[in-house]
Scaffold this motif. Structure first.
Motif, mmCIF file in Angstrom:
data_model
loop_
_atom_site.group_PDB
_atom_site.id
_atom_site.type_symbol
_atom_site.label_atom_id
_atom_site.label_comp_id
_atom_site.label_asym_id
_atom_site.label_seq_id
_atom_site.Cartn_x
_atom_site.Cartn_y
_atom_site.Cartn_z
ATOM 1 N N ARG A 83 71.932 27.370 26.862
ATOM 2 C CA ARG A 83 70.352 27.402 28.789
ATOM 3 C C ARG A 83 70.205 26.207 28.188
ATOM 4 O O ARG A 83 69.519 26.553 29.989
ATOM 5 N N SER A 84 70.941 26.136 28.095
ATOM 6 C CA SER A 84 69.230 23.802 28.175
ATOM 7 C C SER A 84 68.911 23.704 29.793
ATOM 8 O O SER A 84 67.560 23.839 30.382
ATOM 9 N N GLY A 85 69.796 23.716 30.896
ATOM 10 C CA GLY A 85 69.938 23.518 32.203
ATOM 11 C C GLY A 85 69.356 24.469 33.349
ATOM 12 O O GLY A 85 68.363 24.568 33.629
ATOM 13 N N TRP A 86 69.423 25.917 32.953
ATOM 14 C CA TRP A 86 69.530 27.359 33.225
ATOM 15 C C TRP A 86 67.664 26.502 33.084
ATOM 16 O O TRP A 86 67.239 27.701 34.345
ATOM 17 N N LEU A 87 67.786 26.755 31.962
ATOM 18 C CA LEU A 87 65.888 26.947 31.728
ATOM 19 C C LEU A 87 65.456 25.672 32.693
ATOM 20 O O LEU A 87 64.184 25.850 33.069
ATOM 21 N N PHE A 88 66.200 24.606 32.383
ATOM 22 C CA PHE A 88 65.162 23.649 33.630
ATOM 23 C C PHE A 88 65.092 23.578 34.740
ATOM 24 O O PHE A 88 64.315 23.204 35.384
ATOM 25 N N GLN A 89 65.708 24.220 35.258
ATOM 26 C CA GLN A 89 66.096 25.096 36.539
ATOM 27 C C GLN A 89 64.238 25.448 36.622
ATOM 28 O O GLN A 89 64.382 25.267 38.005
ATOM 29 N N GLN A 90 64.375 26.804 36.243
ATOM 30 C CA GLN A 90 63.389 27.230 36.037
ATOM 31 C C GLN A 90 62.091 26.041 36.190
ATOM 32 O O GLN A 90 61.401 27.258 36.965
ATOM 33 N N LEU A 91 62.464 26.087 35.306
ATOM 34 C CA LEU A 91 60.950 24.643 35.162
ATOM 35 C C LEU A 91 60.227 23.652 36.294
ATOM 36 O O LEU A 91 59.433 23.824 36.900
#
Length: 267
Positions: free
Chosen positions: A86-94
């Motif tokens: 989920r690293s990229g998913w969280l990165f998009q939120q940031l």
């Protein structure tokens, strides 16, 4: 006849990756058709890939290299387990939460790259911001909010409906408050506040909207989301089927749920 454009001019921010190019043209076209505000710029925040840059050029969008938005990149985020990435998913939120640094308008609309509007939207009415809500969410989002903000999320509804209007001034204030509470950069505080053993541990939409619900609930106008999730592609839908959905829905989302990864994760 379409409703007239009214209210403040806005920017639009859409985080994306290459696989989103199947839906992204429809997302951009729908924003231009159904958002009833003057739109200054549509910013595509994405990896520096030739196909994405070409898309932005052809569609009249501004390309923003995702690795220039924050002091950290996806490689600095470790949010994974044996069963999910989920690293990229969280990165998009940031990335979304730093939109106040990218946009020149007082307000900017964030919309996910897999969600297509099918009805007219006006996000500012009578001095209030319109927020779209649903009646279910992930409990972990609210646990993280409490750790992050030091108080319980107050809203009785969920704000995770795949698009939201942010006000730059209020977003900047939220991030300053997070930093004052935790003594570290806001994005670090978010990562540290999450239970990263859970695949759905943070929501940018829940966090921003619940912050506003705490500080200025009178400035918010809540409406039912009426979003429909479909397991097909938008291009396979006929005009008549889209018109049929529009009788009861405001938007359609085309989530792929094969795995919990940046490419296929859904909220």
């Amino acid at each position: 006849m379409s409703p007239a454009l009214k209210g403040p001019a806005i920017d639009v921010l859409i985080p994306a990756i290459e696989k989103d190019l199947a839906t992204l043209p429809h997302v951009v076209d729908a924003v231009r058709t159904y958002v009833r505000h003057p739109i200054r710029r549509i910013l595509i925040v994405a990896p520096r890939k030739p196909r994405i840059i070409e898309f932005c050029r052809n569609k009249g969008c501004s390309f923003i290299d995702e690795n220039t938005v924050l002091p950290i990149t996806k490689k600095d985020i470790h949010y994974r387990s044996r069963t999910f990435e989920r690293s990229g998913w969280l990165f998009q939120q940031l990335l979304k939460l730093n939109g106040d640094k990218l946009c020149s308008s007082d307000y900017f609309l964030v919309i996910d790259a897999d969600t297509v509007l099918i009805a007219s939207h006006r996000f500012r009415q009578d001095g209030r911001t319109v927020f779209y809500c649903r009646n279910w969410s992930q409990p972990e989002y609210f646990r993280t909010y409490r750790k992050l903000m030091g108080r319980k999320a107050p809203s009785p509804s969920s704000f995770v409906t795949h698009y939201m209007l942010f006000e730059c001034r209020r977003l900047a204030r939220l991030k300053r408050e997070i930093e004052a509470i935790h003594g570290v950069p806001w994005y670090t505080a978010i990562i540290r506040s999450m239970n990263r053993s859970k695949p759905f541990a943070f929501s940018e939409y829940e966090t921003y909207a619940n912050y506003l619900y705490t500080t200025d609930p009178g400035g918010m106008l809540l409406k039912k989301a009426r979003n429909r999730s479909l397991h097909t592609s938008f291009r396979k839908l006929s005009r008549s089927s889209v018109a049929g959905y529009a009788r009861s829905c405001r938007s359609l989302s085309f989530h792929q749920r094969k795995a919990y990864s940046r490419k296929t994760g859904a909220k």
